[in-house]
Design an enzyme around this catalytic site. Structure first.
Site, PDB file in Angstrom:
ATOM      1  CG  ASP A   1     -77.635  42.261  43.788  1.00 50.33           C
ATOM      2  OD1 ASP A   1     -76.577  42.901  43.949  1.00 50.33           O
ATOM      3  OD2 ASP A   1     -78.763  42.737  44.033  1.00 50.33           O
TER       4      ASP A   1
ATOM      5  CD  GLU B   1     -73.695  42.446  46.665  1.00 54.94           C
ATOM      6  OE1 GLU B   1     -73.389  43.644  46.786  1.00 54.94           O
ATOM      7  OE2 GLU B   1     -74.857  42.070  46.418  1.00 54.94           O
TER       8      GLU B   1
END
Length: 561
Positions: free
Chosen positions: A222, A283
């Site tokens: 993330d 990401e």
């Protein structure tokens, strides 16, 4: 002779890549909204485990689990209070072990979410930092700074949060006086780790090993471009309105600093030391030209290609969103990833229901009403295009049912931090629990009918049990396309991608050996050239496909002799 005529003698790809992740189809599970086993209205790990046969039968290769760690859930679990335990709302570590074991029995890999940019403010280490004095080792695990101004009453710099408002919060010291400020690029409940501190590196190496030892096949990282901040934490430049100035295609000053690359070079040997081709996918919302720096034999295995997700409906934009990332990934020997929806964006069945020039805010407002049928047609066509491309494809739960974005959520039930901080709709509309059974409580999501977000009535006809076995349904189109993708080796990169000319205006043509993918982005049916009119139809995204005729907003896979 056109490129179309001369290319018809091609043969299908016949050789695969050794690592599973190079051409895998990965299905994102958002555990809160997937399946609720205990009736409390929130999805959980036993619920996911019970539905794994559905995912096997869908034809995916792996699942990616959004965070299920201990968390106060201020940001859907991306505010982690304990990286090595399961939140009781989702189950237990034993449930996580059972899920991984069952997935492996069914031939599915398991990718877990890793959140290294920030923790929850309820993490024990942050609580210790708050209790400790300025300059202490405890505080040095996070980004604490003295404020500016005569009495430190101003934030250390002018950075603003992704979730709106300032990126700094001032703490009250143990003696009750106003004290230092801590950085939170996201919500105030998500303080940023200090990656200049070797202890943070050591802790996350341990987190990696913890989940790899339990059988995780990889990590989705993330905010993978965010951990390392620029030296000195300089002010960002501002525009005439006093807002942080971010040039087109660039990112804020606190993102995409070169130090993050060293973290992946540190993690890669750990991941590669485990048997079974473990992997990392990032990401990373970064300028396209920076992508090759993040992936490669010493960095991460993959990074999401968000340009494809953001491409507007039309031949030039969609073609560019395929060609550019393929070339960039090829330069470092990495596979490209393809994605159309995830837990952070408006579902593509709704996005495509608006004109290409439509500009969305943050989430879908009640005033924005899409053409539902157009959106679903284009979404199915875009999906067929995506699944024919070499590399990995990432699906978001419910897209195989054609689920729309849900705009009509009462404000008091919305949980997205952006909604609470700025009043925007936020991301809850793509996180509404799934419909499994038309006539069951909560459409089969929960045995009691409880659901943490309300499900719209339209979900009844889109339920999995309604679509199963219906050859015209979105679910069966996904199943067929995924099966053919594997049989034809379309995820492999052996023969690459060609864009033949000689097609009618508005038709995007992609050739993969003897397989042709045609997408009619126009608003009227077109006649195909004779060589393709005689080809074998493998799968179509919608009705009305006749020999030599391709309807508007429709895609087909054809196979030539």
């Amino acid at each position: 002779m056109t490129q179309l005529d001369s290319a018809l003698t091609g043969a299908p790809a016949t050789h695969g890549a050794p690592e599973w992740w190079r051409d895998a189809v990965v299905y994102q599970v958002y555990p809160r909204s997937f399946a609720d086993s205990d009736g409390d209205g929130m999805g959980d790990l036993p619920g996911v485990t019970a539905r794994l046969p559905y995912l096997r039968d869908l034809g995916v290769d792996a699942i990616w689990l959004s965070p299920f760690y201990t968390s106060p859930q201020h940001d859907g679990g991306y505010d982690v209070a304990d990286y090595t335990d399961v939140d009781p709302r989702f189950g237990s570590l034993a449930d996580a072990d059972a899920l991984i074991a069952r997935a492996h029995e069914l031939g599915l890999r398991v990718v877990v979410d890793l959140v290294p940019n920030h923790s929850s403010s309820e993490h024990v280490l942050f609580q210790q930092a708050l209790a400790a004095a300025p300059g202490s080792p405890e505080r040095d695990l996070y980004v604490f700074r003295e404020g500016r101004g005569e009495h430190g009453e101003l934030p250390p710099n002018n950075w603003t949060s992704i979730f709106h408002g300032p990126a700094w919060t001032r703490v009250t010291e143990a003696d009750g006086t106003p004290g230092q400020w801590y950085l939170h690029i996201f919500d105030t409940s998500q303080p940023d780790w200090n990656w200049d501190n070797p202890a943070v590196h050591e802790m996350f190496r341990g987190v990696l090993r913890f989940w790899l030892d339990r059988g995780a096949d990889g990590f989705r990282v993330d905010v993978a471009h965010g951990m390392v901040k620029p030296e000195g934490l300089p002010d960002a430049t501002v525009n005439a309105e006093g807002l942080i100035d971010i040039p087109e295609g660039e990112v804020p000053v606190y993102f995409d600093n070169d130090g993050v690359l060293d973290i992946y070079r540190e993690w890669r040997p750990i991941v590669d030391s485990y048997a079974g081709d473990r992997m990392m996918v990032l990401e990373a919302w970064i300028p396209e030209h920076r992508l090759p720096l993040y992936i490669g034999p010493e960095e991460a295995h993959q990074s999401f290609n968000f340009g494809f997700l953001q491409a507007r409906w039309g031949v030039p934009t969609m073609r560019a969103a395929i060609e550019k990332p393929l070339a960039l990934a090829d330069a470092v020997g990495a596979p490209t990833t393809w994605v159309l929806s995830n837990h952070d964006v408006i579902r593509h069945a709704t996005r495509y229901g608006f004109p290409p020039e439509h500009r969305f805010g943050e989430g879908l407002s009640r005033e924005e009403v899409p053409d539902t049928e157009l959106g679903r047609r284009r979404a199915r066509a875009a999906t067929l295009l995506m699944l024919a491309l070499p590399g990995s494809a990432y699906l978001y739960q419910g897209e195989e049912l054609g689920l729309p974005e849900v705009a009509d959520i009462p404000d008091e039930l919305r949980e997205d931090p952006s909604h609470h901080r700025a009043g925007v709709p936020g991301r809850d509309g793509c996180r509404v629990p799934l419909p499994w059974e038309k006539d069951a409580p909560a459409y089969g999501f929960s045995p009691t009918g409880a659901s943490w977000l309300p499900q719209p009535a339209v979900f009844a006809e889109l339920a999995a049990d309604v679509q199963a076995g219906d050859p015209t349904s979105t679910l069966e189109m996904y199943r067929l396309a995924l099966r053919l993708r594997g049989e034809l080796g379309l995820g492999r990169h052996v023969e690459g991608v060609e864009f033949p000319d000689g097609l009618p205006e508005g038709v995007l043509a992609v050739r993969r050996g003897s397989v042709w993918v045609l997408v009619n982005t126009g608003d009227a049916a077109v006649e195909l050239p004779a060589p393709l009119a005689a080809a074998t139809l493998l799968v179509a995204s919608g009705p009305g496909v006749a020999r030599g005729v391709l309807p508007a907003d429709t895609a087909v896979w054809l196979r030539t002799a």
